[in-house]
Design a protein around this motif. Structure first.
Motif, PDB file in Angstrom:
ATOM      1  N   ASN A 236       0.816  -1.202   0.000  1.00 28.08           N
ATOM      2  CA  ASN A 236       0.000   0.000   0.000  1.00 28.08           C
ATOM      3  C   ASN A 236       0.852   1.255   0.000  1.00 28.08           C
ATOM      4  O   ASN A 236       0.504   2.262  -0.630  1.00 28.08           O
ATOM      5  CB  ASN A 236      -0.939  -0.011   1.204  1.00 28.08           C
ATOM      6  CG  ASN A 236      -1.934   1.135   1.190  1.00 28.08           C
ATOM      7  OD1 ASN A 236      -1.774   2.099   1.920  1.00 28.08           O
ATOM      8  ND2 ASN A 236      -2.956   1.046   0.350  1.00 28.08           N
TER       9      ASN A 236
ATOM     10  N   CYS B  66      -2.716   2.810   4.433  1.00 30.47           N
ATOM     11  CA  CYS B  66      -3.975   2.143   4.790  1.00 30.47           C
ATOM     12  C   CYS B  66      -4.194   2.042   6.300  1.00 30.47           C
ATOM     13  O   CYS B  66      -5.332   2.099   6.768  1.00 30.47           O
ATOM     14  CB  CYS B  66      -4.034   0.754   4.156  1.00 30.47           C
ATOM     15  SG  CYS B  66      -2.682  -0.353   4.660  1.00 30.47           S
TER      16      CYS B  66
ATOM     17  N   ALA C  31      -8.138   2.014   3.014  1.00 30.96           N
ATOM     18  CA  ALA C  31      -7.660   1.878   1.643  1.00 30.96           C
ATOM     19  C   ALA C  31      -6.370   2.636   1.376  1.00 30.96           C
ATOM     20  O   ALA C  31      -5.590   2.261   0.510  1.00 30.96           O
ATOM     21  CB  ALA C  31      -8.734   2.356   0.664  1.00 30.96           C
TER      22      ALA C  31
ATOM     23  N   SER D  82      -7.238   1.125  -8.594  1.00 29.33           N
ATOM     24  CA  SER D  82      -8.599   0.870  -8.152  1.00 29.33           C
ATOM     25  C   SER D  82      -9.580   1.201  -9.274  1.00 29.33           C
ATOM     26  O   SER D  82      -9.201   1.747 -10.319  1.00 29.33           O
ATOM     27  CB  SER D  82      -8.917   1.719  -6.922  1.00 29.33           C
ATOM     28  OG  SER D  82      -8.910   3.102  -7.262  1.00 29.33           O
TER      29      SER D  82
END
Length: 260
Positions: free
Chosen positions: A56, A80, A87, A181
Protein backbone atom coordinates in the motif's frame (compact mmCIF):
# COMPACT_ATOMS: atom_id res chain seq x y z
CA UNK A 1 13.93 -0.02 -36.54
CA UNK A 2 10.93 -0.18 -38.87
CA UNK A 3 7.67 1.49 -37.75
CA UNK A 4 5.77 -1.80 -37.59
CA UNK A 5 8.41 -3.29 -35.28
CA UNK A 6 8.33 -0.31 -32.95
CA UNK A 7 4.53 -0.28 -32.77
CA UNK A 8 4.59 -4.03 -32.17
CA UNK A 9 6.82 -3.47 -29.15
CA UNK A 10 4.52 -0.70 -27.96
CA UNK A 11 1.53 -3.04 -28.26
CA UNK A 12 3.43 -5.75 -26.37
CA UNK A 13 4.10 -3.41 -23.43
CA UNK A 14 0.46 -2.31 -23.43
CA UNK A 15 -0.66 -5.94 -23.42
CA UNK A 16 1.71 -6.72 -20.57
CA UNK A 17 0.21 -3.86 -18.58
CA UNK A 18 -3.31 -5.20 -19.10
CA UNK A 19 -2.28 -8.74 -18.11
CA UNK A 20 -0.49 -7.47 -15.01
CA UNK A 21 -3.59 -5.48 -14.06
CA UNK A 22 -5.72 -8.63 -14.27
CA UNK A 23 -3.25 -10.72 -12.25
CA UNK A 24 -3.00 -8.07 -9.56
CA UNK A 25 -6.77 -7.83 -9.27
CA UNK A 26 -7.01 -11.62 -9.01
CA UNK A 27 -4.34 -11.76 -6.29
CA UNK A 28 -6.04 -9.04 -4.27
CA UNK A 29 -9.56 -10.42 -4.66
CA UNK A 30 -8.77 -14.08 -3.98
CA UNK A 31 -5.69 -14.39 -1.76
CA UNK A 32 -5.51 -11.12 0.14
CA UNK A 33 -9.22 -10.83 0.77
CA UNK A 34 -9.21 -14.39 2.14
CA UNK A 35 -7.55 -12.86 5.22
CA UNK A 36 -10.18 -10.17 5.61
CA UNK A 37 -12.48 -10.00 8.59
CA UNK A 38 -16.15 -10.70 8.02
CA UNK A 39 -16.92 -7.75 10.30
CA UNK A 40 -17.22 -4.70 7.99
CA UNK A 41 -16.51 -2.35 10.89
CA UNK A 42 -12.99 -3.70 11.17
CA UNK A 43 -12.11 -2.52 7.63
CA UNK A 44 -10.83 -5.95 6.68
CA UNK A 45 -9.11 -6.57 9.99
CA UNK A 46 -5.73 -5.56 11.39
CA UNK A 47 -4.02 -8.57 9.80
CA UNK A 48 -4.99 -7.47 6.32
CA UNK A 49 -3.83 -3.93 7.00
CA UNK A 50 -0.43 -5.12 8.24
CA UNK A 51 0.01 -7.50 5.31
CA UNK A 52 -1.01 -4.76 2.89
CA UNK A 53 1.19 -2.04 4.38
CA UNK A 54 4.37 -2.41 2.24
CA UNK A 55 2.40 -2.76 -0.97
CA UNK A 56 0.00 0.00 0.00
CA UNK A 57 2.90 2.35 0.70
CA UNK A 58 4.31 1.60 -2.76
CA UNK A 59 0.84 2.19 -4.22
CA UNK A 60 0.29 5.57 -2.55
CA UNK A 61 3.87 6.74 -3.10
CA UNK A 62 3.39 5.87 -6.77
CA UNK A 63 0.39 8.20 -6.88
CA UNK A 64 2.50 10.91 -5.21
CA UNK A 65 5.32 10.49 -7.75
CA UNK A 66 2.79 10.66 -10.56
CA UNK A 67 1.43 13.97 -9.28
CA UNK A 68 4.93 15.40 -8.78
CA UNK A 69 6.06 14.42 -12.28
CA UNK A 70 2.89 15.88 -13.77
CA UNK A 71 3.40 19.24 -12.06
CA UNK A 72 1.53 19.03 -8.74
CA UNK A 73 2.66 19.04 -5.14
CA UNK A 74 1.36 16.37 -2.78
CA UNK A 75 -0.86 17.70 -0.01
CA UNK A 76 -1.49 14.48 1.87
CA UNK A 77 -0.37 10.86 1.73
CA UNK A 78 -2.12 8.39 4.03
CA UNK A 79 -1.22 4.68 4.22
CA UNK A 80 -3.98 2.14 4.79
CA UNK A 81 -3.29 1.72 8.54
CA UNK A 82 -4.11 5.40 9.15
CA UNK A 83 -7.04 5.63 6.74
CA UNK A 84 -10.51 5.25 8.25
CA UNK A 85 -11.64 3.54 5.05
CA UNK A 86 -8.66 1.17 5.23
CA UNK A 87 -7.66 1.88 1.64
CA UNK A 88 -4.99 4.59 1.83
CA UNK A 89 -5.11 7.91 -0.01
CA UNK A 90 -2.98 10.45 -1.83
CA UNK A 91 -4.24 14.00 -2.30
CA UNK A 92 -2.61 16.48 -4.69
CA UNK A 93 -1.86 20.05 -3.66
CA UNK A 94 -1.19 23.15 -5.71
CA UNK A 95 0.51 23.00 -9.07
CA UNK A 96 4.26 23.68 -9.05
CA UNK A 97 4.46 23.83 -12.86
CA UNK A 98 2.61 26.34 -15.08
CA UNK A 99 2.22 23.54 -17.64
CA UNK A 100 0.32 21.23 -15.27
CA UNK A 101 -2.98 19.89 -16.66
CA UNK A 102 -5.34 18.75 -13.86
CA UNK A 103 -7.18 15.90 -15.61
CA UNK A 104 -3.98 14.60 -17.22
CA UNK A 105 -2.07 14.65 -13.93
CA UNK A 106 -4.89 12.94 -12.08
CA UNK A 107 -5.20 10.25 -14.74
CA UNK A 108 -1.52 9.46 -15.05
CA UNK A 109 -1.03 9.50 -11.27
CA UNK A 110 -3.93 7.05 -10.99
CA UNK A 111 -2.12 4.55 -13.24
CA UNK A 112 1.34 5.10 -11.71
CA UNK A 113 1.20 2.12 -9.25
CA UNK A 114 1.21 -0.35 -12.15
CA UNK A 115 4.49 1.07 -13.47
CA UNK A 116 6.24 2.04 -10.23
CA UNK A 117 5.25 -1.21 -8.50
CA UNK A 118 6.63 -3.25 -11.39
CA UNK A 119 9.91 -1.34 -11.23
CA UNK A 120 10.09 -1.93 -7.47
CA UNK A 121 9.58 -5.69 -7.92
CA UNK A 122 12.14 -5.78 -10.71
CA UNK A 123 14.63 -3.84 -8.60
CA UNK A 124 14.11 -6.03 -5.53
CA UNK A 125 14.51 -9.20 -7.62
CA UNK A 126 17.79 -7.87 -9.00
CA UNK A 127 18.98 -6.77 -5.55
CA UNK A 128 18.26 -10.21 -4.12
CA UNK A 129 19.82 -11.92 -7.18
CA UNK A 130 16.68 -13.90 -7.92
CA UNK A 131 16.05 -15.39 -11.40
CA UNK A 132 12.71 -13.59 -11.72
CA UNK A 133 14.31 -10.45 -13.15
CA UNK A 134 15.55 -12.46 -16.15
CA UNK A 135 12.10 -13.42 -17.45
CA UNK A 136 10.90 -12.04 -20.78
CA UNK A 137 7.64 -12.43 -22.66
CA UNK A 138 7.35 -13.01 -26.38
CA UNK A 139 4.97 -11.05 -28.60
CA UNK A 140 4.64 -14.06 -30.93
CA UNK A 141 3.57 -16.51 -28.22
CA UNK A 142 2.54 -14.44 -25.18
CA UNK A 143 0.51 -17.12 -23.42
CA UNK A 144 3.15 -19.80 -23.84
CA UNK A 145 5.96 -17.48 -22.75
CA UNK A 146 4.06 -16.52 -19.58
CA UNK A 147 3.52 -20.17 -18.66
CA UNK A 148 7.14 -21.03 -19.45
CA UNK A 149 8.39 -18.09 -17.40
CA UNK A 150 6.16 -19.11 -14.50
CA UNK A 151 7.31 -22.73 -14.71
CA UNK A 152 10.99 -21.84 -14.77
CA UNK A 153 10.59 -19.27 -11.99
CA UNK A 154 8.86 -21.72 -9.65
CA UNK A 155 11.62 -24.29 -10.25
CA UNK A 156 14.47 -21.79 -9.94
CA UNK A 157 13.47 -20.33 -6.55
CA UNK A 158 15.34 -21.61 -3.51
CA UNK A 159 12.54 -22.37 -1.05
CA UNK A 160 15.06 -23.13 1.72
CA UNK A 161 16.31 -19.54 1.68
CA UNK A 162 14.68 -16.91 3.94
CA UNK A 163 15.50 -14.39 1.24
CA UNK A 164 13.13 -16.16 -1.15
CA UNK A 165 10.25 -16.07 1.32
CA UNK A 166 10.92 -12.41 2.10
CA UNK A 167 10.72 -11.64 -1.60
CA UNK A 168 7.54 -13.72 -2.01
CA UNK A 169 5.94 -11.75 0.83
CA UNK A 170 6.94 -8.47 -0.81
CA UNK A 171 5.71 -9.80 -4.15
CA UNK A 172 2.41 -10.75 -2.49
CA UNK A 173 1.77 -7.40 -0.85
CA UNK A 174 3.10 -5.27 -3.72
CA UNK A 175 1.58 -7.46 -6.42
CA UNK A 176 -1.86 -7.24 -4.84
CA UNK A 177 -1.60 -3.41 -4.88
CA UNK A 178 -0.28 -2.99 -8.43
CA UNK A 179 -3.67 -2.69 -10.07
CA UNK A 180 -5.26 0.75 -9.95
CA UNK A 181 -8.60 0.87 -8.15
CA UNK A 182 -11.88 1.19 -10.06
CA UNK A 183 -11.78 4.95 -9.46
CA UNK A 184 -8.17 5.08 -10.65
CA UNK A 185 -9.08 3.21 -13.84
CA UNK A 186 -11.98 5.56 -14.55
CA UNK A 187 -9.70 8.57 -14.11
CA UNK A 188 -6.70 7.03 -15.83
CA UNK A 189 -8.12 5.64 -19.07
CA UNK A 190 -8.82 9.05 -20.73
CA UNK A 191 -5.34 10.27 -19.82
CA UNK A 192 -3.77 7.05 -21.05
CA UNK A 193 -5.63 7.25 -24.36
CA UNK A 194 -4.58 10.88 -24.81
CA UNK A 195 -0.92 10.13 -24.08
CA UNK A 196 -1.06 7.04 -26.30
CA UNK A 197 -2.55 8.97 -29.21
CA UNK A 198 0.00 11.75 -28.79
CA UNK A 199 2.85 9.21 -28.66
CA UNK A 200 1.70 7.51 -31.86
CA UNK A 201 1.31 10.86 -33.59
CA UNK A 202 4.80 11.98 -32.56
CA UNK A 203 6.36 8.67 -33.65
CA UNK A 204 4.62 8.86 -37.03
CA UNK A 205 5.97 12.38 -37.40
CA UNK A 206 9.48 11.25 -36.48
CA UNK A 207 9.34 8.56 -39.16
CA UNK A 208 8.68 11.24 -41.78
CA UNK A 209 12.24 12.50 -41.23
CA UNK A 210 15.19 11.17 -43.19
CA UNK A 211 16.44 7.78 -41.90
CA UNK A 212 19.78 9.31 -40.84
CA UNK A 213 18.31 12.47 -39.30
CA UNK A 214 19.77 12.92 -35.77
CA UNK A 215 16.36 13.62 -34.25
CA UNK A 216 14.87 10.46 -35.75
CA UNK A 217 17.81 8.29 -34.71
CA UNK A 218 17.87 9.66 -31.15
CA UNK A 219 14.08 9.51 -30.68
CA UNK A 220 13.74 5.92 -31.94
CA UNK A 221 16.72 4.83 -29.84
CA UNK A 222 15.30 6.33 -26.66
CA UNK A 223 11.80 4.96 -27.25
CA UNK A 224 13.13 1.49 -28.08
CA UNK A 225 15.35 1.48 -25.00
CA UNK A 226 12.50 2.67 -22.78
CA UNK A 227 10.07 0.08 -24.12
CA UNK A 228 12.61 -2.73 -23.66
CA UNK A 229 13.27 -1.64 -20.08
CA UNK A 230 9.57 -1.36 -19.29
CA UNK A 231 8.89 -4.74 -20.91
CA UNK A 232 11.51 -6.38 -18.68
CA UNK A 233 9.99 -4.83 -15.57
CA UNK A 234 6.45 -5.85 -16.60
CA UNK A 235 7.64 -9.37 -17.45
CA UNK A 236 9.25 -9.74 -14.03
CA UNK A 237 6.13 -8.43 -12.29
CA UNK A 238 3.84 -10.71 -14.33
CA UNK A 239 5.84 -13.85 -13.61
CA UNK A 240 6.27 -12.88 -9.95
CA UNK A 241 2.58 -12.09 -9.41
CA UNK A 242 1.54 -15.25 -11.23
CA UNK A 243 3.93 -17.30 -9.06
CA UNK A 244 2.47 -15.80 -5.90
CA UNK A 245 -1.05 -16.59 -7.12
CA UNK A 246 -0.05 -20.22 -7.67
CA UNK A 247 1.62 -20.47 -4.25
CA UNK A 248 -1.22 -18.80 -2.34
CA UNK A 249 -4.18 -20.25 -4.23
CA UNK A 250 -4.54 -23.44 -2.17
CA UNK A 251 -4.02 -21.80 1.27
CA UNK A 252 -6.49 -19.06 0.35
CA UNK A 253 -9.00 -21.66 -0.84
CA UNK A 254 -8.65 -23.64 2.39
CA UNK A 255 -9.03 -20.49 4.49
CA UNK A 256 -12.15 -19.45 2.62
CA UNK A 257 -13.62 -22.95 3.00
CA UNK A 258 -12.84 -23.07 6.72
CA UNK A 259 -14.52 -19.71 7.28
CA UNK A 260 -17.59 -20.79 5.32
Amino acid sequence: MAPDQLFERLALVAGQGVLLFMLSRALFAWALQALASRNPRRRGGWLVLLVRLPGNLVHEISHALGFLVCGYRVRRLIPCIFDKAGAGACRPGRAWSPLAVPWLATGLAALAPLIVGSLVLYGVAQWMHLPLDEQSLSAATPGRSVLQGLYHALLALDYHSPRTWLFLYLAFTIGAELAPSSTDVRLGVPALLAVGALTVAVLLGVYQLAPDAPLRVAAIHQVTHGLAWMSRAFSCAIVTTAAVIVITFLPASMLRTARG
